[in-house]
Every structure is written in structure tokens, then in C-alpha cells.
Design a protein around this motif. Structure first.
Motif, PDB file in Angstrom:
ATOM      1  N   LEU A  38      35.631  50.013   3.107  1.00  0.00           N
ATOM      2  CA  LEU A  38      34.246  50.404   2.874  1.00  0.00           C
ATOM      3  C   LEU A  38      34.139  51.236   1.602  1.00  0.00           C
ATOM      4  O   LEU A  38      35.021  52.035   1.282  1.00  0.00           O
ATOM      5  CB  LEU A  38      33.719  51.227   4.051  1.00  0.00           C
ATOM      6  N   ALA A  39      33.054  51.052   0.875  1.00  0.00           N
ATOM      7  CA  ALA A  39      32.744  51.883  -0.289  1.00  0.00           C
ATOM      8  C   ALA A  39      31.335  52.435  -0.101  1.00  0.00           C
ATOM      9  O   ALA A  39      30.446  51.743   0.391  1.00  0.00           O
ATOM     10  CB  ALA A  39      32.823  51.068  -1.573  1.00  0.00           C
ATOM     11  N   THR A  40      31.129  53.677  -0.481  1.00  0.00           N
ATOM     12  CA  THR A  40      29.815  54.313  -0.410  1.00  0.00           C
ATOM     13  C   THR A  40      29.426  54.747  -1.815  1.00  0.00           C
ATOM     14  O   THR A  40      30.182  55.486  -2.473  1.00  0.00           O
ATOM     15  CB  THR A  40      29.840  55.530   0.530  1.00  0.00           C
ATOM     16  N   ILE A  41      28.287  54.295  -2.283  1.00  0.00           N
ATOM     17  CA  ILE A  41      27.853  54.538  -3.654  1.00  0.00           C
ATOM     18  C   ILE A  41      26.432  55.093  -3.637  1.00  0.00           C
ATOM     19  O   ILE A  41      25.562  54.551  -2.950  1.00  0.00           O
ATOM     20  CB  ILE A  41      27.894  53.251  -4.502  1.00  0.00           C
ATOM     21  N   ARG A  42      26.217  56.133  -4.413  1.00  0.00           N
ATOM     22  CA  ARG A  42      24.875  56.703  -4.558  1.00  0.00           C
ATOM     23  C   ARG A  42      24.329  56.318  -5.925  1.00  0.00           C
ATOM     24  O   ARG A  42      24.996  56.505  -6.948  1.00  0.00           O
ATOM     25  CB  ARG A  42      24.916  58.223  -4.424  1.00  0.00           C
TER      26      ARG A  42
ATOM     27  N   TRP B  26      35.434  43.162  -9.459  1.00  0.00           N
ATOM     28  CA  TRP B  26      33.992  42.923  -9.634  1.00  0.00           C
ATOM     29  C   TRP B  26      33.214  44.227  -9.483  1.00  0.00           C
ATOM     30  O   TRP B  26      32.332  44.544 -10.279  1.00  0.00           O
ATOM     31  CB  TRP B  26      33.497  41.898  -8.627  1.00  0.00           C
ATOM     32  N   LEU B  27      33.541  45.010  -8.451  1.00  0.00           N
ATOM     33  CA  LEU B  27      32.832  46.264  -8.220  1.00  0.00           C
ATOM     34  C   LEU B  27      33.059  47.231  -9.368  1.00  0.00           C
ATOM     35  O   LEU B  27      32.139  47.918  -9.826  1.00  0.00           O
ATOM     36  CB  LEU B  27      33.286  46.881  -6.900  1.00  0.00           C
ATOM     37  N   ARG B  28      34.285  47.283  -9.873  1.00  0.00           N
ATOM     38  CA  ARG B  28      34.602  48.186 -10.986  1.00  0.00           C
ATOM     39  C   ARG B  28      33.742  47.863 -12.208  1.00  0.00           C
ATOM     40  O   ARG B  28      33.110  48.748 -12.796  1.00  0.00           O
ATOM     41  CB  ARG B  28      36.082  48.067 -11.339  1.00  0.00           C
ATOM     42  N   SER B  29      33.709  46.586 -12.602  1.00  0.00           N
ATOM     43  CA  SER B  29      32.942  46.212 -13.798  1.00  0.00           C
ATOM     44  C   SER B  29      31.453  46.423 -13.593  1.00  0.00           C
ATOM     45  O   SER B  29      30.736  46.827 -14.514  1.00  0.00           O
ATOM     46  CB  SER B  29      33.231  44.748 -14.171  1.00  0.00           C
ATOM     47  N   THR B  30      30.959  46.173 -12.366  1.00  0.00           N
ATOM     48  CA  THR B  30      29.536  46.365 -12.092  1.00  0.00           C
ATOM     49  C   THR B  30      29.158  47.835 -12.178  1.00  0.00           C
ATOM     50  O   THR B  30      28.121  48.201 -12.760  1.00  0.00           O
ATOM     51  CB  THR B  30      29.180  45.813 -10.697  1.00  0.00           C
ATOM     52  N   LEU B  31      29.983  48.715 -11.627  1.00  0.00           N
ATOM     53  CA  LEU B  31      29.678  50.141 -11.670  1.00  0.00           C
ATOM     54  C   LEU B  31      29.764  50.691 -13.092  1.00  0.00           C
ATOM     55  O   LEU B  31      29.017  51.605 -13.456  1.00  0.00           O
ATOM     56  CB  LEU B  31      30.628  50.907 -10.754  1.00  0.00           C
ATOM     57  N   ILE B  32      30.651  50.128 -13.906  1.00  0.00           N
ATOM     58  CA  ILE B  32      30.718  50.564 -15.304  1.00  0.00           C
ATOM     59  C   ILE B  32      29.430  50.179 -16.025  1.00  0.00           C
ATOM     60  O   ILE B  32      28.863  50.960 -16.798  1.00  0.00           O
ATOM     61  CB  ILE B  32      31.957  49.976 -15.994  1.00  0.00           C
ATOM     62  N   GLN B  33      28.937  48.972 -15.760  1.00  0.00           N
ATOM     63  CA  GLN B  33      27.690  48.540 -16.378  1.00  0.00           C
ATOM     64  C   GLN B  33      26.511  49.394 -15.919  1.00  0.00           C
ATOM     65  O   GLN B  33      25.571  49.643 -16.678  1.00  0.00           O
ATOM     66  CB  GLN B  33      27.422  47.073 -16.034  1.00  0.00           C
ATOM     67  N   LEU B  34      26.552  49.833 -14.652  1.00  0.00           N
ATOM     68  CA  LEU B  34      25.459  50.635 -14.098  1.00  0.00           C
ATOM     69  C   LEU B  34      25.739  52.134 -14.195  1.00  0.00           C
ATOM     70  O   LEU B  34      25.046  52.929 -13.543  1.00  0.00           O
ATOM     71  CB  LEU B  34      25.241  50.257 -12.629  1.00  0.00           C
ATOM     72  N   ALA B  35      26.718  52.535 -14.988  1.00  0.00           N
ATOM     73  CA  ALA B  35      27.164  53.935 -15.016  1.00  0.00           C
ATOM     74  C   ALA B  35      26.034  54.949 -15.169  1.00  0.00           C
ATOM     75  O   ALA B  35      26.050  55.986 -14.498  1.00  0.00           O
ATOM     76  CB  ALA B  35      28.206  54.120 -16.125  1.00  0.00           C
ATOM     77  N   PRO B  36      25.023  54.715 -16.007  1.00  0.00           N
ATOM     78  CA  PRO B  36      23.956  55.723 -16.140  1.00  0.00           C
ATOM     79  C   PRO B  36      23.194  55.982 -14.843  1.00  0.00           C
ATOM     80  O   PRO B  36      22.535  57.012 -14.707  1.00  0.00           O
ATOM     81  CB  PRO B  36      23.035  55.116 -17.205  1.00  0.00           C
ATOM     82  N   TYR B  37      23.286  55.027 -13.902  1.00  0.00           N
ATOM     83  CA  TYR B  37      22.518  55.163 -12.659  1.00  0.00           C
ATOM     84  C   TYR B  37      23.403  55.468 -11.455  1.00  0.00           C
ATOM     85  O   TYR B  37      22.920  55.529 -10.332  1.00  0.00           O
ATOM     86  CB  TYR B  37      21.736  53.878 -12.389  1.00  0.00           C
ATOM     87  N   VAL B  38      24.716  55.628 -11.692  1.00  0.00           N
ATOM     88  CA  VAL B  38      25.642  55.911 -10.594  1.00  0.00           C
ATOM     89  C   VAL B  38      25.774  57.419 -10.438  1.00  0.00           C
ATOM     90  O   VAL B  38      26.181  58.113 -11.374  1.00  0.00           O
ATOM     91  CB  VAL B  38      27.021  55.278 -10.849  1.00  0.00           C
TER      92      VAL B  38
ATOM     93  N   ASP C 278      39.522  54.903  -9.963  1.00  0.00           N
ATOM     94  CA  ASP C 278      39.793  53.592 -10.548  1.00  0.00           C
ATOM     95  C   ASP C 278      38.701  53.213 -11.547  1.00  0.00           C
ATOM     96  O   ASP C 278      38.971  52.766 -12.658  1.00  0.00           O
ATOM     97  CB  ASP C 278      39.899  52.552  -9.437  1.00  0.00           C
ATOM     98  N   VAL C 279      37.436  53.405 -11.156  1.00  0.00           N
ATOM     99  CA  VAL C 279      36.314  53.067 -12.032  1.00  0.00           C
ATOM    100  C   VAL C 279      36.301  53.972 -13.255  1.00  0.00           C
ATOM    101  O   VAL C 279      36.147  53.509 -14.395  1.00  0.00           O
ATOM    102  CB  VAL C 279      34.985  53.181 -11.256  1.00  0.00           C
ATOM    103  N   ALA C 280      36.461  55.291 -13.039  1.00  0.00           N
ATOM    104  CA  ALA C 280      36.453  56.228 -14.159  1.00  0.00           C
ATOM    105  C   ALA C 280      37.619  55.963 -15.118  1.00  0.00           C
ATOM    106  O   ALA C 280      37.468  56.039 -16.340  1.00  0.00           O
ATOM    107  CB  ALA C 280      36.519  57.660 -13.640  1.00  0.00           C
ATOM    108  N   GLY C 281      38.792  55.625 -14.563  1.00  0.00           N
ATOM    109  CA  GLY C 281      39.936  55.322 -15.413  1.00  0.00           C
ATOM    110  C   GLY C 281      39.700  54.092 -16.266  1.00  0.00           C
ATOM    111  O   GLY C 281      40.048  54.057 -17.451  1.00  0.00           O
ATOM    112  N   ALA C 282      39.076  53.053 -15.671  1.00  0.00           N
ATOM    113  CA  ALA C 282      38.773  51.841 -16.431  1.00  0.00           C
ATOM    114  C   ALA C 282      37.770  52.132 -17.543  1.00  0.00           C
ATOM    115  O   ALA C 282      37.882  51.610 -18.657  1.00  0.00           O
ATOM    116  CB  ALA C 282      38.232  50.765 -15.490  1.00  0.00           C
ATOM    117  N   ALA C 283      36.766  52.989 -17.247  1.00  0.00           N
ATOM    118  CA  ALA C 283      35.785  53.350 -18.272  1.00  0.00           C
ATOM    119  C   ALA C 283      36.440  54.117 -19.414  1.00  0.00           C
ATOM    120  O   ALA C 283      36.168  53.870 -20.598  1.00  0.00           O
ATOM    121  CB  ALA C 283      34.669  54.172 -17.640  1.00  0.00           C
ATOM    122  N   THR C 284      37.330  55.036 -19.073  1.00  0.00           N
ATOM    123  CA  THR C 284      38.029  55.818 -20.094  1.00  0.00           C
ATOM    124  C   THR C 284      38.918  54.928 -20.955  1.00  0.00           C
ATOM    125  O   THR C 284      38.974  55.066 -22.181  1.00  0.00           O
ATOM    126  CB  THR C 284      38.875  56.919 -19.433  1.00  0.00           C
ATOM    127  N   ASP C 285      39.610  53.981 -20.328  1.00  0.00           N
ATOM    128  CA  ASP C 285      40.462  53.051 -21.087  1.00  0.00           C
ATOM    129  C   ASP C 285      39.633  52.203 -22.041  1.00  0.00           C
ATOM    130  O   ASP C 285      40.054  51.918 -23.164  1.00  0.00           O
ATOM    131  CB  ASP C 285      41.226  52.147 -20.115  1.00  0.00           C
TER     132      ASP C 285
END
Length: 337
Positions: free
Chosen positions: A246-250, A286-298, A309-316
Motif C-alpha cells: 500500500l502507498a498513501t499519498i497526499r 510508474w508511480l515514481r515517474s508519475t510523482l516526479i511529474q506531479l511533484a509541485p502538487y505532492v 525512492d522518489v526523492a532519490g530519483a528526482a535528485t539523480d
């Protein structure tokens, strides 16, 4: 709209079976019978001409009379056993019984008496032939929405007509939309309609039990480049439920579309206008790339391992720029927390 591969396969097999019993048939008549164009029938014959049984030497291939083809007539001369009745093993038969019972429970079949009768007939014959093994199969699907809504959707899909729907979102907002239906499918306990939405001017997925009303119009569906089924996200593969983590995202309010397009476990509206979704995900990429695209709203991501994992991918990704080190922006910091 591009034709699905499984639809063409059914037509190819149907052409062989029909010609084996009917004899020579004109290209035009064959096109009318199978609901396609003479040009497509010519392509289908060309494909069948190089198909056959393993070995694929000339004597192993389906064959047609070449002289008849030149006259606009399709004459099958060798079916290579393609019309021979199949002999199923017990495991294959039980799998088909399970599939037919699941199909029988869907709203699309229940809403169509003719389709329901075909499924019941096939299921009865297969169950009788399988015997006791069929009794071990128990398939139950939750209802997929109002029967009248499902009937309208099914009819529009069959006739390739536009739909006018009244839809309520997870946040209880009701809207009226015109959509070109693409397909109806079941995911976990819900049925979904994949369609092109004219209000959004983009592909959208609607949960059928949230469609309050559906009216089939006489307007034919249009072709929408980039919205063919093959180009759509396969949510069935991404969100398998069961034991998936499960993942919980605001999210901020402007990302509301995520809760509408993605089959989620739950949506919780927060006092400040934000909303929180919980979903099962089997495709972290898929979730990682989607959250990076939506980063301003996450606003936040849990569990922490997913957030890291998501933050590390964005930093890379930022580090790949040649302009030198770029500190993580506020959105990336928010994801970490």
C-alpha cells in the motif's frame, strides 16, 4: 482507432471456419459478414496465407486459390486443421469454466440477454464435459453498477456510439460529460469504462458504479490520436490488489485527476482542500515517474522507503544537468517528509 490484436485474431479464425463450410465467397460479402472493409479482408487473407502449423513449410500453411483471389473471390483450399474441434485437458477446461463464470457475473453480459444466453450455453456444455472438476471452481464478482447504465455502455461500445453520462467523483462532485467509449473492464471489485472525455479533451477512466446516468447517442465515436487502447496505461497491470504493498499519498487540489483516473483503495478529503489517496501498487517505476511529474502538487508520500525512492530519483535527474549541482527544490523536500 487502432484495431486490437485479439479482435483481429478472432476475425482471422472466424474467416477460416466460415470459408471451410461456405466454400468460395466474394471479398465484398466476406467484408460485410465480418463487419470490415474489402481492403482489410485482403490483408487478412495475406496474413492467413503465411500462417499454419509448426514447421511452416509450404505444405504446413493455410492455402487459398490464387486465381480466385485475382477475381475478388476468397476460396479456401486447405485449412490445415484450424477448424478441427479442440481437445481440452482437465486444467484447460477448468480454466475456461472459471473464465465463463466470471464473464457471466459481469454487468456487460447480464445486461444483454443474447450474450447471456451464449455464455450460459457454453458454460453448461463445458461444465457437463468437465464433470466433478468444475465443482471446485467458485468465481464471484461484485456488481459493476446500475444495470441500465451498463446496458447503455455495452450498447454504445457495440455500436461505436458516443455516450452522455452523469458522473459523481470520489469527492461527491457531479458532472455531465460526453465521452467516446473505448472498453469496459473489471479491476478488483469494480468495473471501469475507459473512454475519451470531451470535457477533459483527454483519455479518462470512469468507475461504472459512479455513473449515475448513461445515454447512448447516435453520434459515431471519433478517432483520437494517442488515445488508442494500445497507448493507454494498463491499470490492470499496475494495480493488482491482493498482496501488493500500500502507498498513501497526499496531494494538492490541482492533482484531483489522479484520484479519478487511477483505481485507488480510498480517497480522504482534508479540511485544507488537500486530499489523500491510498492505493496498491505493483509498478514502483510508474508511480515514481508519475510523482516526479506531479511533484509541485505532492504534499507527502508514505511509506518512507517509497518517499526516499522518489526523492532519490528526482535528485539523480537534477544531477544530470550540466549546469552544476542544483539543490533539491521545495517539492522534492516535501516528498521526503
Amino acid at each position: 482507432m487502432a484495431e486490437r490484436a485479439d479482435d483481429r485474431l478472432l476475425r482471422l479464425l472466424g474467416i477460416v471456419a466460415y470459408l471451410d463450410g461456405a466454400g468460395p465467397v466474394s471479398v465484398a460479402d466476406l467484408a460485410r459478414r465480418f463487419g470490415t472493409t474489402p481492403a482489410q479482408i485482403q490483408k487478412d487473407v495475406d496474413a492467413l496465407w503465411v500462417s499454419g502449423t509448426p514447421g511452416y513449410w509450404p505444405d504446413d500453411l493455410i492455402d487459398f486459390d490464387a486465381a480466385s483471389i485475382d477475381r475478388g473471390v476468397v476460396h479456401l483450399t486447405e485449412a490445415r486443421g484450424m477448424t478441427r474441434p479442440l481437445r481440452l485437458g482437465t486444467r484447460e477446461a477448468v480454466a475456461l469454466v472459471a473464465a465463463l463464470r466470471a464473464m457471466r457475473a459481469t454487468g456487460a453480459v447480464q445486461a444483454d440477454p443474447a450474450r447471456s444466453a451464449v455464455v450460459e450455453s457454453a458454460l453448461r456444455k463445458l461444465t457437463d464435459a468437465t464433470g466433478e472438476a468444475a465443482n471446485a471452481v467458485d468465481v464471484r464478482l461484485a456488481p459493476g453498477g446500475d444495470r441500465q447504465v451498463v446496458a447503455a455502455i455495452t450498447s454504445a461500445l457495440t455500436a461505436r456510439h458516443r455516450l452522455r453520462i452523469r458522473y459523481v467523483t470520489s469527492s461527491d462532485v457531479v458532472s455531465e460529460r460526453e465521452v467516446d467509449p473505448v472498453r469496459l473492464h473489471t479491476q478488483d471489485e469494480f468495473a471501469y469504462l475507459a473512454a475519451w472525455c470531451y470535457r477533459a479533451a483527454a483519455p479518462r477512466t470512469f468507475r461504472v458504479d459512479r455513473v449515475l446516468e448513461a445515454t447512448e447517442t447516435d453520434v459515431p465515436v471519433q478517432s483520437h490520436p494517442g488515445a488508442e487502447p494500445s497507448a493507454e496505461i494498463d491499470f490492470t497491470a499496475l494495480f493488482a490488489g491482493g498482496s501488493a504493498p500500500l502507498a498513501t499519498i497526499r496531494f494538492a487540489p490541482r492533482a484531483r485527476w489522479f484520484a479519478e483516473e487511477v483505481p485507488v483503495e480510498s480517497v480522504r478529503n482534508l479540511p485544507d482542500g488537500d486530499f489523500e489517496v491510498t492505493l496498491r501498487v505493483t509498478n514502483p517505476g510508474w508511480l515514481r515517474s508519475t510523482l516526479i511529474q506531479l511533484a509541485p502538487y505532492v504534499r507527502s508520500v508514505a511509506p518512507k522507503s517509497l518517499a526516499d525512492d522518489v526523492a532519490g530519483a528526482a535528485t539523480d535527474a537534477l544531477a544530470l544537468y550540466d549546469a552544476g549541482p542544483i539543490p533539491p527544490d521545495a517539492a522534492t523536500s516535501a516528498i521526503r517528509h
